[in-house]
Scaffold this motif. Structure first.
Motif, PDB file in Angstrom:
ATOM      1  N   ALA A  80       0.938  -1.215   0.114  1.00 51.84           N
ATOM      2  CA  ALA A  80      -0.028   0.069   0.149  1.00 51.84           C
ATOM      3  C   ALA A  80       0.873   1.320  -0.156  1.00 51.84           C
ATOM      4  O   ALA A  80       2.010   1.342   0.673  1.00 51.84           O
ATOM      5  CB  ALA A  80      -0.805  -0.008   1.330  1.00 51.84           C
ATOM      6  N   VAL A  81       0.452   2.189  -0.685  1.00 52.50           N
ATOM      7  CA  VAL A  81       1.083   3.373  -0.832  1.00 52.50           C
ATOM      8  C   VAL A  81       0.147   4.776  -0.134  1.00 52.50           C
ATOM      9  O   VAL A  81      -0.916   4.459  -0.618  1.00 52.50           O
ATOM     10  CB  VAL A  81       1.879   3.755  -2.166  1.00 52.50           C
ATOM     11  CG1 VAL A  81       2.818   2.755  -2.496  1.00 52.50           C
ATOM     12  CG2 VAL A  81       0.829   3.959  -2.963  1.00 52.50           C
ATOM     13  N   TYR A  82       0.687   5.814   0.488  1.00 53.09           N
ATOM     14  CA  TYR A  82      -0.025   6.641   1.031  1.00 53.09           C
ATOM     15  C   TYR A  82       0.256   8.017   0.579  1.00 53.09           C
ATOM     16  O   TYR A  82       1.515   8.428   0.419  1.00 53.09           O
ATOM     17  CB  TYR A  82       0.063   6.761   2.514  1.00 53.09           C
ATOM     18  CG  TYR A  82      -0.159   5.360   3.195  1.00 53.09           C
ATOM     19  CD1 TYR A  82      -1.439   4.977   3.902  1.00 53.09           C
ATOM     20  CD2 TYR A  82       0.695   4.390   3.120  1.00 53.09           C
ATOM     21  CE1 TYR A  82      -1.594   3.692   4.421  1.00 53.09           C
ATOM     22  CE2 TYR A  82       0.358   3.202   3.828  1.00 53.09           C
ATOM     23  CZ  TYR A  82      -0.686   2.732   4.423  1.00 53.09           C
ATOM     24  OH  TYR A  82      -1.263   1.475   5.013  1.00 53.09           O
ATOM     25  N   LEU A  83      -0.478   9.177   0.654  1.00 52.00           N
ATOM     26  CA  LEU A  83      -0.222  10.431   0.614  1.00 52.00           C
ATOM     27  C   LEU A  83      -0.418  11.136   2.085  1.00 52.00           C
ATOM     28  O   LEU A  83      -0.965  10.390   2.855  1.00 52.00           O
ATOM     29  CB  LEU A  83      -1.190  11.130  -0.405  1.00 52.00           C
ATOM     30  CG  LEU A  83      -2.718  11.206  -0.245  1.00 52.00           C
ATOM     31  CD1 LEU A  83      -3.173  12.276   0.932  1.00 52.00           C
ATOM     32  CD2 LEU A  83      -3.218  11.630  -1.371  1.00 52.00           C
ATOM     33  N   TRP A  84       0.448  12.256   2.315  1.00 54.86           N
ATOM     34  CA  TRP A  84       0.158  12.895   3.407  1.00 54.86           C
ATOM     35  C   TRP A  84      -0.354  14.282   3.407  1.00 54.86           C
ATOM     36  O   TRP A  84       0.151  15.096   2.427  1.00 54.86           O
ATOM     37  CB  TRP A  84       1.588  12.995   4.183  1.00 54.86           C
ATOM     38  CG  TRP A  84       1.622  13.357   5.447  1.00 54.86           C
ATOM     39  CD1 TRP A  84       0.870  13.118   6.629  1.00 54.86           C
ATOM     40  CD2 TRP A  84       2.760  14.223   6.182  1.00 54.86           C
ATOM     41  NE1 TRP A  84       1.101  13.688   7.980  1.00 54.86           N
ATOM     42  CE2 TRP A  84       2.191  14.225   7.528  1.00 54.86           C
ATOM     43  CE3 TRP A  84       3.988  14.627   5.848  1.00 54.86           C
ATOM     44  CZ2 TRP A  84       3.214  14.829   8.637  1.00 54.86           C
ATOM     45  CZ3 TRP A  84       4.922  15.110   6.641  1.00 54.86           C
ATOM     46  CH2 TRP A  84       4.526  15.445   8.003  1.00 54.86           C
ATOM     47  N   VAL A  85      -1.436  14.579   3.657  1.00 55.12           N
ATOM     48  CA  VAL A  85      -2.258  15.932   3.746  1.00 55.12           C
ATOM     49  C   VAL A  85      -1.201  17.197   4.175  1.00 55.12           C
ATOM     50  O   VAL A  85      -1.459  18.318   3.793  1.00 55.12           O
ATOM     51  CB  VAL A  85      -3.229  15.845   4.343  1.00 55.12           C
ATOM     52  CG1 VAL A  85      -4.547  14.912   3.869  1.00 55.12           C
ATOM     53  CG2 VAL A  85      -3.515  15.848   5.856  1.00 55.12           C
ATOM     54  N   LEU A 141       4.575   9.902  -2.690  1.00 54.35           N
ATOM     55  CA  LEU A 141       4.018   8.880  -2.148  1.00 54.35           C
ATOM     56  C   LEU A 141       4.790   8.054  -1.012  1.00 54.35           C
ATOM     57  O   LEU A 141       6.246   8.337  -1.144  1.00 54.35           O
ATOM     58  CB  LEU A 141       3.684   7.666  -3.448  1.00 54.35           C
ATOM     59  CG  LEU A 141       2.747   8.218  -4.242  1.00 54.35           C
ATOM     60  CD1 LEU A 141       2.805   7.014  -5.793  1.00 54.35           C
ATOM     61  CD2 LEU A 141       1.320   8.429  -3.689  1.00 54.35           C
ATOM     62  N   TYR A 142       4.371   7.523  -0.176  1.00 55.32           N
ATOM     63  CA  TYR A 142       4.937   6.781   1.018  1.00 55.32           C
ATOM     64  C   TYR A 142       4.461   5.501   1.142  1.00 55.32           C
ATOM     65  O   TYR A 142       3.433   4.929   0.740  1.00 55.32           O
ATOM     66  CB  TYR A 142       4.867   7.790   2.315  1.00 55.32           C
ATOM     67  CG  TYR A 142       5.145   9.170   2.129  1.00 55.32           C
ATOM     68  CD1 TYR A 142       6.393   9.623   2.594  1.00 55.32           C
ATOM     69  CD2 TYR A 142       4.240  10.196   1.512  1.00 55.32           C
ATOM     70  CE1 TYR A 142       6.772  10.950   2.469  1.00 55.32           C
ATOM     71  CE2 TYR A 142       4.515  11.336   1.383  1.00 55.32           C
ATOM     72  CZ  TYR A 142       5.828  11.718   1.775  1.00 55.32           C
ATOM     73  OH  TYR A 142       6.166  13.243   1.896  1.00 55.32           O
TER      74      TYR A 142
END
Length: 212
Positions: A80-85, A141-142
């Protein structure tokens, strides 16, 4: 009479001496030629080991997976990859302890899209350490160090380091529904290579950074 005897006796001797000399010269020439051919054969053998080219592209593949919450981005290995607001534009605000808990998705080649991901939305930014971080629709992306591996998204909805972390929809918007696990490649990763994206080796050891 004495001189005649000497000349008759010396002729065979001279002949034998001449034959011996010719044989000796022939043997010496053969030894020299065999020695030179053996040294010549050693030359090409050493130059044969000159080229070693392992060209691994190192390109990260961004694809999609599905769960009850909808479709979102993963790597081709199912991470899974995430964004940070907290990030503004295509600039990453996550470094130090933050990057230990949320390692950036990096690539050493051009990032590639598969599944429902859009190639036109992929890009990269250069971090302060010189590595290239993959972006999607302008979002860096993280990964989440707390995810145990492919098919897990336990970082979804975390507000560690002062802002929310969300999964990313193929449209580039954040996915805010609850997700903790999913089927990797659930929406089809096509013929994308199964090369795992490079996750920093230290990520698991630095997973102690305060997420909720």
């Amino acid at each position: 009479m004495r001189n005649l005897t000497v000349s008759r006796m010396s002729a065979p001797a001279r002949l034998a001496t001449g034959i011996g000399g010719v044989v000796g010269v022939a043997l010496l020439a053969a030894a020299c030629s065999s020695g030179s051919s053996s040294t010549a054969a050693a030359g090409p053998a050493s130059s044969a080991a000159a080229s070693s080219g392992a060209s691994a592209s190192g390109a990260t593949v961004i694809t999609t997976a599905s769960s009850a919450a909808g479709t979102f981005l993963t790597t081709s290995s199912g991470r899974a990859v995430y964004l940070w607001v907290k990030d503004t534009g295509d600039t990453s605000a996550c470094s130090g302890a933050c990057a230990g808990a949320w390692p950036p998705v990096t690539t050493t080649g051009t990032a590639t899209a598969a599944g429902g991901a859009k190639a036109s939305d992929l890009g990269t930014i250069t971090r302060s350490d010189g590595t290239k971080q993959v972006t999607y629709d302008g979002h860096p992306l993280y990964y989440f160090a707390g995810d145990s591996g492919p098919g897990t998204a336990t970082g979804q909805g975390s507000d560690s380091f002062g802002a929310k972390w969300w999964l990313v929809a193929p449209s580039g918007s954040d996915v805010t529904a609850a997700v903790s696990s999913f089927t990797a490649g659930g929406s089809g990763s096509g013929s994308a290579p199964s090369t795992p994206a490079a996750t920093p080796a230290a990520s698991s050891s630095s997973a102690g950074g305060g997420w909720s």
